[in-house]
Structures are given as C-alpha cells and as structure tokens.
Design a protein around this motif. Sequence first.
Motif, PDB file in Angstrom:
ATOM      1  N   UNK A 699       0.363  -5.461 -39.441  1.00 28.12           N
ATOM      2  CA  UNK A 699       0.342  -4.986 -38.061  1.00 28.12           C
ATOM      3  C   UNK A 699      -0.975  -5.466 -37.442  1.00 28.12           C
ATOM      4  N   UNK A 700      -0.978  -5.649 -36.130  1.00 25.57           N
ATOM      5  CA  UNK A 700      -2.222  -5.959 -35.411  1.00 25.57           C
ATOM      6  C   UNK A 700      -2.516  -4.796 -34.479  1.00 25.57           C
ATOM      7  N   UNK A 701      -3.666  -4.191 -34.639  1.00 27.48           N
ATOM      8  CA  UNK A 701      -3.935  -2.976 -33.867  1.00 27.48           C
ATOM      9  C   UNK A 701      -4.447  -3.318 -32.466  1.00 27.48           C
ATOM     10  N   UNK A 702      -4.796  -2.282 -31.738  1.00 26.06           N
ATOM     11  CA  UNK A 702      -5.151  -2.475 -30.333  1.00 26.06           C
ATOM     12  C   UNK A 702      -6.379  -3.344 -30.140  1.00 26.06           C
ATOM     13  N   UNK A 703      -7.256  -3.400 -31.137  1.00 22.61           N
ATOM     14  CA  UNK A 703      -8.486  -4.207 -31.013  1.00 22.61           C
ATOM     15  C   UNK A 703      -8.310  -5.583 -31.678  1.00 22.61           C
ATOM     16  N   UNK A 704      -7.074  -6.049 -31.823  1.00 25.44           N
ATOM     17  CA  UNK A 704      -6.740  -7.372 -32.357  1.00 25.44           C
ATOM     18  C   UNK A 704      -7.021  -7.484 -33.850  1.00 25.44           C
ATOM     19  N   UNK A 705      -7.075  -6.378 -34.546  1.00 27.42           N
ATOM     20  CA  UNK A 705      -7.364  -6.396 -35.982  1.00 27.42           C
ATOM     21  C   UNK A 705      -6.047  -6.510 -36.755  1.00 27.42           C
ATOM     22  N   UNK A 706      -5.945  -7.539 -37.579  1.00 24.57           N
ATOM     23  CA  UNK A 706      -4.728  -7.745 -38.363  1.00 24.57           C
ATOM     24  C   UNK A 706      -4.913  -7.031 -39.705  1.00 24.57           C
ATOM     25  N   UNK A 707      -3.950  -6.170 -40.067  1.00 22.33           N
ATOM     26  CA  UNK A 707      -4.104  -5.365 -41.285  1.00 22.33           C
ATOM     27  C   UNK A 707      -2.807  -5.383 -42.091  1.00 22.33           C
ATOM     28  N   UNK A 708      -2.973  -5.276 -43.393  1.00 24.55           N
ATOM     29  CA  UNK A 708      -1.805  -5.311 -44.283  1.00 24.55           C
ATOM     30  C   UNK A 708      -1.004  -4.017 -44.217  1.00 24.55           C
ATOM     31  N   UNK A 709       0.310  -4.187 -44.263  1.00 24.62           N
ATOM     32  CA  UNK A 709       1.248  -3.086 -44.449  1.00 24.62           C
ATOM     33  C   UNK A 709       1.846  -3.317 -45.830  1.00 24.62           C
ATOM     34  N   UNK A 710       1.767  -2.310 -46.693  1.00 16.11           N
ATOM     35  CA  UNK A 710       2.223  -2.529 -48.065  1.00 16.11           C
ATOM     36  C   UNK A 710       3.433  -1.657 -48.376  1.00 16.11           C
ATOM     37  N   UNK A 711       4.358  -2.241 -49.087  1.00 21.54           N
ATOM     38  CA  UNK A 711       5.542  -1.488 -49.481  1.00 21.54           C
ATOM     39  C   UNK A 711       5.171  -0.471 -50.563  1.00 21.54           C
ATOM     40  N   UNK A 712       5.493   0.786 -50.303  1.00 21.51           N
ATOM     41  CA  UNK A 712       5.204   1.842 -51.271  1.00 21.51           C
ATOM     42  C   UNK A 712       6.470   2.289 -51.987  1.00 21.51           C
ATOM     43  N   UNK A 713       7.574   2.277 -51.275  1.00 20.29           N
ATOM     44  CA  UNK A 713       8.853   2.720 -51.846  1.00 20.29           C
ATOM     45  C   UNK A 713       9.946   1.759 -51.367  1.00 20.29           C
ATOM     46  N   UNK A 714      11.094   1.851 -52.014  1.00 26.25           N
ATOM     47  CA  UNK A 714      12.223   1.017 -51.579  1.00 26.25           C
ATOM     48  C   UNK A 714      12.887   1.647 -50.364  1.00 26.25           C
ATOM     49  N   UNK A 715      13.516   0.819 -49.501  1.00 27.83           N
ATOM     50  CA  UNK A 715      14.331   1.398 -48.434  1.00 27.83           C
ATOM     51  C   UNK A 715      15.459   2.226 -49.057  1.00 27.83           C
ATOM     52  N   UNK A 716      15.964   3.224 -48.333  1.00 30.16           N
ATOM     53  CA  UNK A 716      16.994   4.081 -48.922  1.00 30.16           C
ATOM     54  C   UNK A 716      18.337   3.356 -49.040  1.00 30.16           C
ATOM     55  N   UNK A 717      19.069   3.699 -50.071  1.00 34.23           N
ATOM     56  CA  UNK A 717      20.412   3.151 -50.246  1.00 34.23           C
ATOM     57  C   UNK A 717      20.409   1.639 -50.214  1.00 34.23           C
TER      58      UNK A 717
END
Length: 943
Positions: A699-717
């Motif tokens: 994701x890129x936040x409001x101040x243009x900072x690019x940050x990792x989003x990490x998978x913690x669990x599987x999507x359901x079903x």
Amino acid sequence: MTVQLTIDGRLHSAEPRQSVLDAARSGGIEIPTLCHHPDLSVVGTCRLCVVEIDGYTRQMTACSTPVADGMVVRTESPQLSHSRRFVLEMLLARFAAAEKPGYASGERDKAESEFERWVRRYDAHRPYDVIAPRCQVDSDANPFIRVDWNKCIHCTRCVRACEEIQGRMVWHLAQRGANLEVVAGMGESMLDARCESCGACAAYCPTGALADRMSYGGGPPDRLVTTTCGYCGVGCQFDLNVKDERVIGVTSNPAAAVNGMSLCVKGRYGYDFLDHRERLTQPQVRAYLLEGRAKPATLDAESWVAVDWPTALDLVARRFVAVRQEFGGDALAVLSSAKCTNEENYLLQKFARGVLGTHNVDHCARLCHSSTVAGLAMCYGSGAMSNSMDDVAEQSAAMLIIGSNTTEQHPVFGAMIRQAVLRRGLKLVVADPRRIDITEFAALHVRQRPGTDVALLNGLMHLILQNGWHNERFIRQRCEGFDEFAASLARYTPAYVAALTGVSETQLNQAAELLATNCPMAVLWSMGITQHTTGVMNVLALGNLQMLLGNIGIAGGGVNPLRGQNNVQGACDMGALPNVFPGYQAVTDPAALAKFSVAWKTQCAGDDSARSPARTVESVSTPGLTVTEIIRAAGARKLRGLYIVGEDPAMTEPDSNHARAMLAAAELVVLQEIFPSETSVYADVLLSGAAFAEKDGTFTNTERRVQLVRQAIDPPGDAWADWRITSALAQRILELEGRRAVGPHAGWNYEHPAEIMAEVAALTPSYAGVSHERLARGERLQWPVHDANHPGTPILHVDKFTRGRGKFHVVEHLNAAELPDAEFPLLLTTGRVLYHWHGGELTRRAAGLAAIYPQTLVEVNYEDAARAGLADGDVVRVSSRRGEMIAQAAVSDRVAAGVVFGNFHFPGNANVNNLTIAAVDPVAKIPEYKVCAVRLERVETAE
Ligand code: SF4
C-alpha cells in the motif's frame, strides 16, 4: 561532544543528555524497568531500575539519572538483586491476579507480561499464593479493553500513554497512599470519559491490568505477521496475531515507520470482520446466466448459484469478449479499488487498457481527492502530499487544518498533532463548519459556512498581502503569475469575506496573523475542501497560500492533503484513473501511449485487428470515463459491462437513488468483493476476493510511503487474492481471443505480487527504485524513488516545483450548486465518524465498532432542533430534492445553526447519500457531497 562512562566494567560512549538506562541499553545491557517506557516521560517511581554508581552512597534509578563523564556504573550485584526482589514482592503483595504470576494461567492472553518476566527473573515471591481481588474484576464495559485493577502496580504507564501518545487524558490517579487508584475521568466509564478506545493504555500496561478484551483468554498466538493497516491512509503498521490460522489480535510493532506503538480503534480492534459469517467464500452467478435465459427486468427473484472458478471466469470472459467484438472495448469499464494493493490496481488498469482496450478505469479517488490531484498538478506539477507526517507534526510552527476531521479520520496523525500542540506549542488554526474534536486543541477555530472556502482563503491572503507578511523572495525566485493573482485579491476585504463566510473580521485578522507570522506553517486538508463543485479552486487557493508564504519545500510546511482509504494514493499512482497510466503518465501523451503499448504489446487488441474490432492502446488517446460517468453510462446501456472490484457505488455515489436505478438498469455487473454489499444486489456475477490480511503486496500511504502488506492467513473457503482473479480473467480473455501474452511486461503468469511490483518499477519512473526486497529489508521509501539505490523523497518541491515554477492561479468564490431555500431551508454537509469507515462494509461487521456506534446519527443544532420540535435522540426524517433518510438526531452545537451533518456508513434509508447531489466539479468531476439543501421533520415512533 559525547561522554565516556564505564558500565559493568566496559567503556561506553553516550550523549550528554542520555540517562544511565539509555546508555546501558544502547550498549546492549539490560536493566529491568516497569514504570519506564522509552516512548513516555520519565517518572522514576517503581525503582526496579536501580543501579550502583561509584561516588553515590545509595542505589540510583537508572531511568532518571543522567550520564556523566567518568561515571562508573554496576547494573547487577547481590544488593541490586535484593532491592529489585524487594520491589517486586512489594508489588506482588497487591497484585491480585486470579492465579500466581509466572504460572500457567487459563486467563493469560500473552506468553508472559513484563511484570511476570521480572518476577520470574528475580525469583520474587509474595506471601500468599492467591490473594482475593480488592475490586471488581473486569470493571468496565468497553468492548475492546478489559480492565482489572487488581493487577495494577501504579506504574502510571497507562495514564502517561493516554495523555502523551493519544492526547486524550482519560486516565487519572485518584486518592492517596493505600487507596491510590487509577480512574477514568471523574470515576466514570471509559467511554463516558471520552475514551477513543485506541488501546494505547493496554499496549503500554506491563501487567495485564488493562488488556485487549477481544484476544483475552485465547492464549498466546502461534505467530506474528507484520503488515499495514487496511483502513485509512495514515498507513500504520502492526503485528497480526495469528493462532490456528485465524487473526486473534493486533499488537503494536514499535518499529512501525509512521506510528510506532500508536494505533487507532479501527486498526487495533477492527479486524474481526475477517471471519464474519457473511464472507464470500466462492464465486456465484445469477441463475439466469447459467440457464441461458435473458436477464430479467429485476434481479430480485434471481437466485445466486455457487460455481467453481473456471465456470465463473469463463462466463465473465465470454461476456466481455462478446461485448468487445460487438461494441468495442469502450463499451466496458473497470472500477478499481483503493482498498486493494498497488499491485492489484496496476493489474486492473493494465487489464482495462491492455486486455479490454479502454481507458474507462477509475476508482473512489474520484470521490475524495480528484480535485486535489488536479489542483496541485496545475499549480505545482504534482498532486500528492508534499511533506511527511512526522516532519509536519514535529517541525511546524503553525498549522492550518481546513476541511479535515483529522482526529476521527486519520486518528494516529490526529494524535500526533494533539501532541504537537501539547508538547511544543504548535499554533493550530482549524477552519471547519463543525466543532470537530481537534478544535479543542486549536488556538483559533473559524467556522466558515460550507462552500465558502475560496472566499475564506482569499480573505486571509488579502490580509497577508496587506500586512506585508508574504514571502517576496520565494515568490519572485520560484513562482509565476503572482501579479495577476495579487490583483484578484483586492475585493476580498474582511467585510466582504465576513459576509460571505460568516467568520468575523476579528477572527480573519487573527487567523491571517497566526498563519503568516509563524513559519514554517503546514496546511492539511481532506474532503471538506475537495468534495465541492469548486473543489479544484479550493485546492488552488491552498496552493496559492503556501506559495505566498514560501512554505513549500521545507520541513514543517507544505501542502498536505490527507488521503482517505488505505491505498487511495497508491491506486492513483498505479494509474487506476481514466486519464493517466501508472506514475501519472498521461494517456494523451503519445510517448506514454507508445511506451505502454510496446510493453504490453500482446495485450493490445489492435495487434490483431483482424480478429478484434476493439481499439488498440495506440489509438486510445482520450481519457476514459470517470466513476460517476461510468455508473450513468451503464444505466443508459452505453456501457455493456462493468467489472467492479472492492467498490460499493450503490452506497457511496451521490444521489444514490439515481445511482441504484442506473445499476439496476445495467446489462452486466461483475462484482469482486469480500462481502455481499449494497451493490451486489445489482450484480450478475460475484467473485470472492481477499481482505488485506489474506494477501501480499504493498500500500502507499498518504505521505507517498510504500509499505509491505503481508499475508497472515488464507482467504476463506475458495476466495482468491484479487491479483490472482484479475490475472486469471485476463488470461482467459486472451485465450478466447487467440491473443498470446508473452514478453517481459506483457504476460499475466504472475506467481507473486513482487513480480508485479518489478513490472511497475520498470514502467513507472517514480517507483523505479521500489521493490519488495528493499521494503522487506526495512528500507523506508517515499516516492519518487528514482532507482534501486535512491533513498526516496520525504519532501517534494525542495529546490524547484515539479512543474518548474509554482503557478499562482486566480480563483474566485462561487456558490455551491444547491443552497437552502424556503422549501429546503437547511444546509446538509456529510462526513465520517471515528468508529466506521467509508460505506461501513467492514466496520459494521466488526462487533465492537458496531456496538459503540450502532446506527447513523444526524447532527442538528439546538436552534434548528427547537424549530423542528426535535429532542436529542428523536427519530428524524431528513429530505432533499433527491430522497430522504431516517436517523436518530444528535442535538448539540457541534454544527452551526442552519447546518445539518450526516454520515454514509449505514445502508438503506439510513444513508445520507440518498440526499446528496450529483453536481460535480467541472475539472475533477468530483461530486459536491459537502453541500446540498435539506429539511427536517420529527418522526413519531411508538414508545
Ligand atoms: Fe489504521 Fe488509520 Fe487507524 Fe492507523 S490511523 S490504525 S492506518 S485506521
């Protein structure tokens, strides 16, 4: 100049102002503490950190003793262990946990509290195995924070965290001696004491006296996964606590770049929607599609049929191909999503342009900050926040917050601003029609009439010029268009502006002086500025103000639009807009067209024009349709198919009765979502996507900072990550059309979002140096990041504006599209509340958030309530020319007389967008959510 001291026989260097504790910890030496925390002020009361220092006859507290040159310190000795054990046993004597600390306990929710750790380490014992509780266990009804004062050791970390981190001051010490206790407010409940449930007190509590209720008793997590919040654009990071493949809690991660330990109630406690029973777990299609029937006039009686992915994707692909073949790619449109990752937004616009062959791609930025992007691009050349949240919070001498309810909508940044006022005397001016919470911290609150921001800002600049407070040097060296602009301010005299805005001449003078004579001054805004038919002009006026004062390109200054959703900045950066490719490369620029056409060559329909009549990317040189245009074109069947990802236009479009009618009339709506929504009522196909905790990306936040989003669990079903769905759909369409997808940036065989980001970097100059590898190493990157070695850019426009010289624009006050009249005598303005987010799809399914704010409230001023015969809590009908809503009245002076405020978090007849007007800014096409005319009536209810 550093000092040299000896700690445990080894020489250490320290800064002169450091404490012995800090110096020891810098050298890797552990000293036990309880009342101390590095984020909080030092009180030195628990005495667990005592050390021996040569020359002192008594043991000294390391946290409050400053280092000195030549000092000799011992941190461990039999005497120190004895003292620490004594302290711990004194505390244990009043620590009335249900079971003895340090032993297995069914009620423990963490592996070991800080207090328990020191008890074990120093082998401390209390006289009794179990002591009776002194007071009620679980003594507050807060849905998020469990209170058990029997475990309190009076370290006051909760008191200081609430005051020093959150700026809220809910907790106090009361009584004296043996009766000393921590109380909320004047001894009331936490919520009555205006607790915002941010959870800071529980996060800093070392004993579990204050604990997270949602995870309490669940035992320690199996693992922690650091990721980025899926709610607002502040971009807080935290650790998801995962146990048995479920998220059971959120804990602060002190290394988080933006927020450190701080989180808001939504980030810390709004995660339980993840396993809500209504999650979509597999694709579904309407029965008529499977049975080969024509689409009925209404979908009310059409059942959903669950299908597997090949069936769903094949059905959608065939329909899209059929539309392309009959009508061309411009008969299709994509609504991308600011909730989705950068990688997913990149793919969605690539899908629209490269696979479908249309620039009809847009997302909710159209509805929140399109006027910011357009306005700032016109005056500075870049439409993004120029500065960083920390420099603004730490270095501004003054600040103007205009049209931003910062503490409710960007709560962690709002808390940082409160701290700036409390700790270092930031001079804060808030310009807002409502008495929002941040006004309590303002040196001045000016309450302009909604829709008069240009007049207000021009009036302030008139006074700044008149008093000679402008920055002549900056203007002459770095800007253009000043003389014409300055002349245009002549008529915005205080008397004229006061008449237009309702702000007194005295306040205008005070505001101008505060903002102009305290440098640097930062401007913050949000949708109170942008969601007007004059949205672009409002932004241009703010751009003018900051050039006039020379507050650009410096820490603590700048133009700081606060982006709403978690990744709305990123979705714009990725080109999920009808007029630009990724990195704001215009679709009208032949060089950009050629670049992306070559890169995506096998996706360009025109590469095989004999087989497909759709337009080629090369030939598409005019921008596509915007969100509001797309919905209307679908209703008129000018568009023959919509692919909507993670958006809920039936809820969030203005004049939503009309928007719903348009969706109902649409030929084909393919909706990719995680829950059934207001829009799914009109959908023909539902594709089950994934939430933020279930996928990798950035994701890129409001101040243009690019940050990792990490998978913690599987999507359901059998739900899939959204990037995977779009890729599979693209592949199926290409397959059906006989188009081959090969080449470095042309294929769709992605195995991980890191590969997608590599493609983004190759094609997007401002992201050229961004990679998952750098982010995983902990590098902090704010775009532009020019190459793999570039450190990123915390402040924009430092030596010159992105467009070269900053351009002053003449902007004039214009009335809103619809103003109160005899039939609809009140002015409605809209917004959001702390406990909910946007259309409320997630937060209404988070149990605690829904418990605190269970229904929509409409704010009404005392005078208007009296006129309508309304009391606080009465049910009220609010009507406009477009529809009505029913809600509970919240009567106060939070809104001025003549103004009504509503939110859009609740569906059906509780949605304020039933009332709003679809008039748009002519440049940015953003709707005027902030002003329309309404009337009120009390609704009689059976007692
Ligand atoms: Fe999430 Fe925003 Fe709250 Fe931070 S302030 S925790 S990003 S909702």
